[in-house]
Enzyme design. Sequence first.
Site, PDB file in Angstrom:
ATOM      1  CE1 TYR A 214       0.226   1.974   4.284  1.00 11.64           C
ATOM      2  CE2 TYR A 214       1.156  -0.228   4.401  1.00 11.64           C
ATOM      3  CZ  TYR A 214       1.001   1.034   4.941  1.00 11.64           C
ATOM      4  OH  TYR A 214       1.615   1.368   6.122  1.00 11.64           O
TER       5      TYR A 214
ATOM      6  CE  LYS B 191       3.124   3.359   3.033  1.00  2.63           C
ATOM      7  NZ  LYS B 191       3.611   3.621   4.390  1.00  2.63           N
TER       8      LYS B 191
ATOM      9  CD  GLU C  17      10.115   1.809  10.023  1.00  6.35           C
ATOM     10  OE1 GLU C  17      10.165   2.688   9.156  1.00  6.35           O
ATOM     11  OE2 GLU C  17       9.757   0.635   9.794  1.00  6.35           O
TER      12      GLU C  17
ATOM     13  CG  LEU D  64       8.171   2.768   4.244  1.00  6.90           C
ATOM     14  CD1 LEU D  64       8.145   1.683   3.184  1.00  6.90           C
ATOM     15  CD2 LEU D  64       6.767   3.197   4.585  1.00  6.90           C
TER      16      LEU D  64
END
Length: 285
Positions: free
Chosen positions: A33, A144, A176, A200
């Site tokens: 996505y 993702k 992250e 990401l």
Amino acid sequence: MKELAYYDGTIGTPEEVTVPFNDRVHFFGDGVYDASVGGNHQVYLLEEHLDRFYSSANALGIIIPMEKDKFGRLLTELLSKVEGNTHFVYWQVTRGAGARNHVYGEEMRGKLWVMIRPNLLKDPNAPIKLITMEDTRFFHCNIKTLNLIPSVMAAQKARKEGADETVFHRGDMVTECAHSNVSILKDGIFYSHPNDNYILRGISKTHMIKACYRLGIPVIERPFSVSELMEADEILVTSSSNFCLHANAVNGRTVGGKDPVTLKKLQDEVIREYLNYTGKESLFD
């Protein structure tokens, strides 16, 4: 319409659009996505988000059944149908529909989904609270993927503890957040984890780095530790729907607040870029 849903050529409201039982997303989360902000009915940084989307799909061998330019035009057309000036624009592709089986035919063509709804951007001047959590996700965080259960668990843990976001770390290395990137300012230098398989590649983070270059702020892309996070002059949290938030607490301990001048310069610059791109006059209109 107030909210829009799209699945494989069908357009309606989220309540109207249905998904086939055998879509592989139901059994395996088999898809990828991307998402962005829509401002003045423009998808912010559309080309960069599409590049990441198609790269994620390619990494998993998913065939997106539409060329990139055509899909970009479709997203823009769909956004024009939704009321309001600021939106959350989300899209995904699943591998396709078929009888449940771990293996799949390599000729399968993916199914495209789009969801668009009104959105409010957070005030960048309002500090947020963070918690930390060991990063036990897999080693393909650069894709993702739709497999977001670890991030869901971390986000829920943050809510229960009265925080806004969870910072992941592997050992002492910060990676992250559950659904954001995290960077720090220290002694006038912007530090951020490099774009490897532990994180990401954040498009908002990339644009913050570009803003640093324009402002003459030195940038070092290297892993930093939990200790460095706690001792940073400022902690910055970025995502596609919130370009430059800052934290004032981690695990209940007061942090940041030591370089408000540089922080404000960065916030103003990334907001200026967004307003220029969309033609909006304010972040909140």
